[in-house]
Design an enzyme around this catalytic site. Sequence first.
Site, PDB file in Angstrom:
ATOM      1  N   ASN A  45      32.264  42.410  41.651  1.00  0.00           N
ATOM      2  CA  ASN A  45      32.410  43.691  40.940  1.00  0.00           C
ATOM      3  C   ASN A  45      31.340  44.729  41.315  1.00  0.00           C
ATOM      4  OD1 ASN A  45      33.746  42.322  37.813  1.00  0.00           O
ATOM      5  ND2 ASN A  45      34.809  43.163  39.567  1.00  0.00           N
ATOM      6  N   TRP A  46      30.252  44.285  42.001  1.00  0.00           N
ATOM      7  CA  TRP A  46      29.210  45.248  42.404  1.00  0.00           C
ATOM      8  C   TRP A  46      29.753  46.280  43.372  1.00  0.00           C
ATOM      9  CZ3 TRP A  46      25.251  45.005  39.297  1.00  0.00           C
ATOM     10  CH2 TRP A  46      24.865  43.764  38.758  1.00  0.00           C
ATOM     11  N   ASP A  80      41.664  41.041  32.446  1.00  0.00           N
ATOM     12  CA  ASP A  80      42.059  42.001  33.481  1.00  0.00           C
ATOM     13  C   ASP A  80      42.932  43.109  32.889  1.00  0.00           C
ATOM     14  OD1 ASP A  80      42.160  43.078  35.998  1.00  0.00           O
ATOM     15  OD2 ASP A  80      43.588  41.631  36.794  1.00  0.00           O
TER      16      ASP A  80
HETATM   17  C1  FPP Z   1      39.081  44.017  34.475  1.00  0.00           C
HETATM   18  O1  FPP Z   1      39.702  45.263  34.355  1.00  0.00           O
HETATM   19  C2  FPP Z   1      37.913  43.919  33.650  1.00  0.00           C
HETATM   20  C3  FPP Z   1      36.620  43.912  34.083  1.00  0.00           C
HETATM   21  C4  FPP Z   1      36.240  44.042  35.506  1.00  0.00           C
HETATM   22  C5  FPP Z   1      35.488  43.782  33.183  1.00  0.00           C
HETATM   23  C6  FPP Z   1      35.736  43.178  31.848  1.00  0.00           C
HETATM   24  C7  FPP Z   1      34.877  43.884  30.877  1.00  0.00           C
HETATM   25  C8  FPP Z   1      35.179  44.119  29.577  1.00  0.00           C
HETATM   26  C9  FPP Z   1      36.358  43.552  28.927  1.00  0.00           C
HETATM   27  C10 FPP Z   1      34.336  44.988  28.712  1.00  0.00           C
HETATM   28  C11 FPP Z   1      32.906  44.608  28.551  1.00  0.00           C
HETATM   29  C12 FPP Z   1      32.664  43.166  28.307  1.00  0.00           C
HETATM   30  C13 FPP Z   1      32.033  42.664  27.236  1.00  0.00           C
HETATM   31  C14 FPP Z   1      31.766  41.200  27.148  1.00  0.00           C
HETATM   32  C15 FPP Z   1      31.587  43.503  26.121  1.00  0.00           C
HETATM   33  P1  FPP Z   1      39.954  46.113  35.647  1.00  0.00           P
HETATM   34  O2  FPP Z   1      39.045  47.284  35.595  1.00  0.00           O
HETATM   35  O3  FPP Z   1      39.855  45.257  36.861  1.00  0.00           O
HETATM   36  O4  FPP Z   1      41.442  46.566  35.415  1.00  0.00           O
HETATM   37  P2  FPP Z   1      42.486  46.995  36.525  1.00  0.00           P
HETATM   38  O5  FPP Z   1      42.729  45.795  37.391  1.00  0.00           O
HETATM   39  O6  FPP Z   1      43.678  47.393  35.732  1.00  0.00           O
HETATM   40  O7  FPP Z   1      41.868  48.145  37.283  1.00  0.00           O
END
Ligand code: FPP
Length: 235
Positions: A64-65, A16
Amino acid sequence: MGSGNGLPVHIAFIMDGNGRWAEAKRLPRAMGHRAGAQTVRRVTAFARRRGIPFLTLYAFSTENWSRPRGEVDALMELLSAFLDDELPTLLENDIRLRMLGDPAAIPSATRERLALVQEKTAGLKGMTLSLAVNYGGRDEIVRAARRAAGGLAAAGRSPESLDREFFESFLDTAGMPDPDLVIRTAGEKRLSNFLVWQSAYAELYFTPRTWPDFSDADFEAALDEYEKRIRKFGS
Ligand code: FPP
C-alpha cells in the site's frame, strides 16, 4: 446445529472497496476510508458480542506504500485517530489489541500509538483484535525465517532441527490459532498476500459488498455459510 462448524474461533477480514464506495458517491477516496473506519468499529463490536475470540483486520499492506502520498498519510492518520478513540472501548470490552506486520516503516505517530494501545490492553482476554499494518504474508515469513535462523544459531541447533512449531513461534501471529474464516469484501477473489501461511486451511468467503457497506446482516450471512461448510483439513 449438531454437526456444523459452530462459530469460527478466528475470523480475518480483507477490508476492500473503500475507494469504490467513495467513487460511486463522487466523494474523495479518503472519505471511503473514513467510512471504512466506522465499519471497523461496528464489525469489532459485532464480533465481540457474538463471542468470536480472534478478529484480524488487514488495514495496510506492504504494497500500500505505492499509493499516492496523500492517501497513505490519510490512512495513517485514520489509524492514529482510531487508536486514540478506541482505547477506552477496548478496555471496557476486554479487547486486546495486537499488531501484525513490520512496525519499522510505520510513521512514528502511528507506531507509538500502536505500541501504547498494545501495552495498555496486553492482559485483556475477551477478544484479541489484530490489526495488520505494513503487513505482507511473504514479508512476515521472511522476517520469521531470519529470526528462526538466529534462534537456532543462538541455541547451537542444526537447521535440520527446525520444525513447524518452532518456526511458527517467530511469526507475527505466534500463539494465535490459524484463521478459520477469511472474509474479503468488494468482489475480488484473492488473498493478496494476507496471512498466506496461516490460511492454509481457512474457509474463504467473498462478498460483493464494499467494506463501508458491510453490515451486521452481511456478517451474520458469512457466519451462516461458515457453519455449513464441510472442513476436511486435507483428510
Ligand atoms: C481497501 O480499500 C482498504 C484499504 C487499503 C485500507 C483499509 C482501511 C480502513 C478500513 C480504514 C482504516 C483502518 C482502521 C483499522 C481504522 P481500497 O481503497 O483498496 O478500495 P478500492 O479497491 O475500491 O479502491
